[in-house]
Design an enzyme around this catalytic site. Structure first.
Site: not given
Ligand SMILES: [Mn+2]
Length: 241
Positions: A219, A114, A221
């Protein structure tokens, strides 16, 4: 030996009333847990105004992971702040730019998520749109709030010969999306490895394969525990990149 993954910390600077007014260094738990799950050893590196310390920090890590967060300070790519710019933190920018430079110098791979991908682009001389509204061809929802980050909401098309399409063994995937800034001019050293339907750069790699770099705009994660392709990115970063 598990690969040691350095994560530059973010710092909370806008909530002076919590933690008794202390600034707090932190990184989102998704990065920590995803790295641990694939066998990496995360090491969080607090923002340091003495950027001379980067060489020692980087010598202790095997790879560098740049996380999301604040907008990149637009002065770094020659622009004044637009009214739609979000929060910036020049200390974080400077610390991470110094770490990028040192990681490249010490030939250590970089995975950038990001804001991390946007900062990499700025490091290499690219520019950003400070807000999606400044992008004429904007048609895809890139801030999926309030939808859960566990749900992928928009598609990305992978460039045929990019490492990303080989890692994930596909030409298209669905990703979550939480960004209001995008790459405007891609840095000459980078190439776009994935794009959304409205032609926004969603992943980058280095043109020179000797620079082991992968950036993604989404994202992984936040959904690695329910999305195998997100976990595969961390596995690739820790063991292959
Ligand atoms: Mn997006």
């Amino acid at each position: 030996m598990k690969p040691i993954i350095g994560i530059p910390a973010n710092q909370i600077i806008s909530h002076a009333d919590i933690f008794q007014g202390n600034h707090v260094s932190y990184t989102p738990k998704g990065f920590v847990q995803a790295l641990q799950k694939v066998g990496g050893l995360p090491l969080v590196m607090p923002i340091n105004q003495n950027t001379e310390d980067v060489s020692e920090y980087v010598s202790h890590i095997d790879k560098l992971l740049l996380t999301g967060g604040q907008d990149v300070t637009p002065a770094l790519y020659g622009e004044e702040p637009h009214p739609k710019l979000g929060q910036t933190d020049i200390l974080r920018d400077n610390w991470e730019l110094a770490l990028i430079e040192e990681a490249l110098k010490q030939h250590k791979p970089i995975f950038a998520v990001c804001r991390g991908m946007q900062l990499l682009n700025v490091y290499f001389g690219g520019t950003l749109h400070q807000d999606l509204s400044l992008y004429d061809d904007w048609t895809v929802k890139h801030v999926q709030t309030p939808t859960s980050p566990s749900y992928a909401t928009h598609s990305v098309q992978l460039t045929g010969d990019s490492p990303l399409s080989k890692i994930l063994n596909t030409r298209e995937l669905s990703v979550n999306s939480y960004h209001h800034q995008i790459i405007k001019r891609t840095a000459p050293a980078l190439q776009v490895a994935a794009k959304s339907r409205d032609n926004v750069a969603e992943a980058v790699t280095a043109k020179d394969e000797a620079l082991r770099i992968l950036g993604v705009q989404w994202h992984p994660e936040l959904d690695f525990d329910v999305n195998e392709q997100s976990l595969a990115l961390f596995d690739y970063f820790v063991h292959t990149l």
